[in-house]
Design an enzyme around this catalytic site. Structure first.
Site, short mmCIF file in Angstrom:
data_model
loop_
_atom_site.label_atom_id
_atom_site.label_comp_id
_atom_site.label_asym_id
_atom_site.label_seq_id
_atom_site.Cartn_x
_atom_site.Cartn_y
_atom_site.Cartn_z
N LYS A 1 -5.33 3.93 54.45
CA LYS A 1 -5.86 3.30 53.23
C LYS A 1 -5.23 3.95 52.01
O LYS A 1 -5.07 5.18 51.97
CB LYS A 1 -7.39 3.47 53.21
N SER B 1 -14.23 -2.29 51.24
CA SER B 1 -12.97 -2.21 50.55
C SER B 1 -11.77 -1.88 51.43
O SER B 1 -10.64 -2.08 51.00
CB SER B 1 -13.07 -1.17 49.44
N SER C 1 -17.54 0.43 53.40
CA SER C 1 -16.14 0.00 53.33
C SER C 1 -15.32 0.18 54.59
O SER C 1 -14.20 -0.34 54.67
CB SER C 1 -15.43 0.70 52.18
N1 GLN Z 1 -18.86 -2.67 48.87
C1 GLN Z 1 -19.40 -1.42 48.44
C2 GLN Z 1 -19.12 -1.20 46.98
O1 GLN Z 1 -18.44 -2.00 46.41
C3 GLN Z 1 -18.89 -0.31 49.30
C4 GLN Z 1 -17.63 0.27 48.86
C5 GLN Z 1 -17.14 1.37 49.71
O2 GLN Z 1 -17.73 1.72 50.73
N2 GLN Z 1 -16.07 1.97 49.27
O3 GLN Z 1 -19.59 -0.24 46.42
#
Ligand code: GLN
Length: 473
Positions: A79, A154, A178
């Site tokens: 990532k 994400s 994410s």
């Molecule tokens: N979708 C969640 C957010 O936007 C989780 C993001 C993540 O785990 N990095 O905060």
């Protein structure tokens, strides 16, 4: 030889038995990226040269040593929020466009020392803020199961790359879901370890009390193997510790107590997802596991609590992107203008929204009403888990209340996007380990089941997942 379907396990067996070399395997995967990624767009950058160099080193290692880690010579994707020295690392943000990392994150150092092969960096929502990878400053990633749908986020690039056979496994990060939600959307396995089980050093910080690095793979067993390689205490991350991991022991499903939190089988859950998750749990019941309904009473506040504390931490962590030290720099009449212009041009809407929300929640006069209250609720949520784990060994529930959705469906309404995280944020609030694994499909769209364990119960979660994986095969 079809390299595409290889897992860490089968790739490592093939390498050991000299059925193929790491260079051959890496070349085949790089070719697959070339063939497929124009459509999927999982990668922000591919390091062909570096990957082949690492593969050559791995082949040398494999030729002279035995008892090596199963990750030796096996390609992975990383990532973009995780620093890999000398590779462009942007966290999919315009403000870090072309920024090259000057050091390796601890997880990268570990896997490089082992002899793994890094293919490149994967797409994500900007600074990991989002649930669809549509917030990337560069381009969205497509779901390999249905190109009209999002891959989740994400870590959508990492999940899509694994699902599209453009890598054997990947590293992601999970702050509120994410790793798990994109794994669920892309039909693969993804593991968020206990908070602190993997060093965060070299992960671009979003919300430091939630962030956790973890693996995404084609099987739960692969996640087990990858987690084993990256876990452990690190002097560069004071919140890290050594979590014991029992790799050999196969967990007897019989006599295991599984809790089904009633708040996570409630209104708003797609009935088709509910059915698949319950059917999978029944398979464990058939093997002698005991199923019990559990309540996590403060779950109703989880999402609000998460977004308050999260935004507050974001507002502090992202203050470093000011145009001076890294990335994009815009000119201005004075220093403040430089900051403002660089941040306005460099940061996307969602990132700026959260910085503003967080700054507001932390400001004098509002701190007690928002930030402090949210922290108090976080403690209550942790206690809910402590109570639950006095009664059961693991909790099981869906990962996402909805199936992968179409591009643009939720981008105009941030609250709709935040609601995607309703079943995943609790594990981050409580710091407990949680796994997403495939449990079936609705049409061509995958559905994920979530297994949550107690703090430091990473082994239990992974072994349970591995047992269920065998039953579902
Ligand atoms: N979708 C969640 C957010 O936007 C989780 C993001 C993540 O785990 N990095 O905060």
């Amino acid at each position: 030889m079809d390299f595409k379907k290889l897992t860490i396990k089968s790739a490592s067996e093939g390498l050991r038995k000299k059925k193929f070399s790491s260079v051959e395997l890496t070349e085949a995967i790089l070719d697959e990226i070339e063939r497929r990624d124009g459509e999927i767009k999982a990668f922000l950058s591919v390091d062909r040269e570096g990957a082949l160099e690492a593969a050559k080193d791995a082949d040398r290692l494999l030729a002279k040593e035995e008892n090596l880690s199963p990750l030796v010579g096996v390609p992975l994707a990383v990532k973009d929020a995780i620093l890999v020295k000398d590779l462009v690392s942007t966290s999919a943000s315009g403000i870090l466009e072309n920024y090259k990392a000057t050091y390796d994150a601890t997880v990268i150092k570990k896997i490089k020392e082992i002899g793994a092969v890094i293919l490149g960096k994967t797409n994500m929502d900007e600074f990991a803020m989002g649930s669809s990878t549509e917030n990337s400053a560069f381009f969205p990633t497509r779901n390999p199961h249905d190109l009209k749908k999002v891959p989740g986020g994400s870590s959508g690039g990492s999940a899509a790359a694994v699902a599209a056979d453009e890598t054997i496994w990947a590293l992601g990060s999970d702050t509120g879901g994410s790793i798990r939600q994109p794994s669920s959307f892309c039909g693969i396995a993804g593991f968020k370890p206990s908070y602190g089980a993997v060093s965060r050093f070299g992960l671009m910080a979003m919300a430091s009390s939630f962030d956790q690095i973890g693996p995404l793979g084609k099987t739960v067993e692969d996640c087990f193997t990858a987690f084993n390689a990256i876990r452990g205490k690190d002097s560069f991350d004071s919140t890290s510790f050594d979590v014991g991991l029992d790799l050999g022991d196969q967990l007897a499903v019989k006599n295991m107590k599984i809790g089904m939190p009633k708040e996570y089988f409630a209104q708003g859950l797609d009935p088709r997802i509910e059915m698949l998750v319950k059917q999978a749990i029944e398979k464990l019941q058939d093997q002698g596991a005991q199923i019990k309904e559990i309540s996590l009473p403060h779950s109703q506040f989880a999402l609000a609590c998460y977004y308050l504390i999260l935004s507050s931490e974001i507002s502090a962590n992202l203050a470093r992107y000011d145009g001076i030290k890294y990335g994009v720099c815009r000119s201005g009449e004075n220093l403040l203008d430089v900051y403002l212009n660089s941040r306005k041009d460099g940061l996307g809407d969602e990132v700026r929204r959260r910085i503003m929300l967080g700054t507001y929640a932390l400001s004098a006069g509002y701190y007690d009403a928002y930030y402090k209250k949210a922290q108090q609720i976080r403690t209550l949520i942790r206690k809910d888990f402590e109570e639950a784990f006095k009664q059961v060994d693991v909790l099981m529930c869906p990962v996402s209340p909805i199936l992968p959705f179409g591009f643009g469906e939720k981008t105009s309404d941030p609250i709709q996007m935040y609601l995607c995280d309703i079943y995943t944020v609790i594990a981050n609030l409580a710091g407990v380990p949680a796994l997403s694994m495939p449990c079936g499909k609705v049409g061509n769209l995958p559905v994920g089941l979530q297994i949550i364990g107690p703090q430091k119960g990473d082994s239990t979660v992974l072994q349970m997942g591995s047992a269920l994986e065998r039953l579902l095969k």
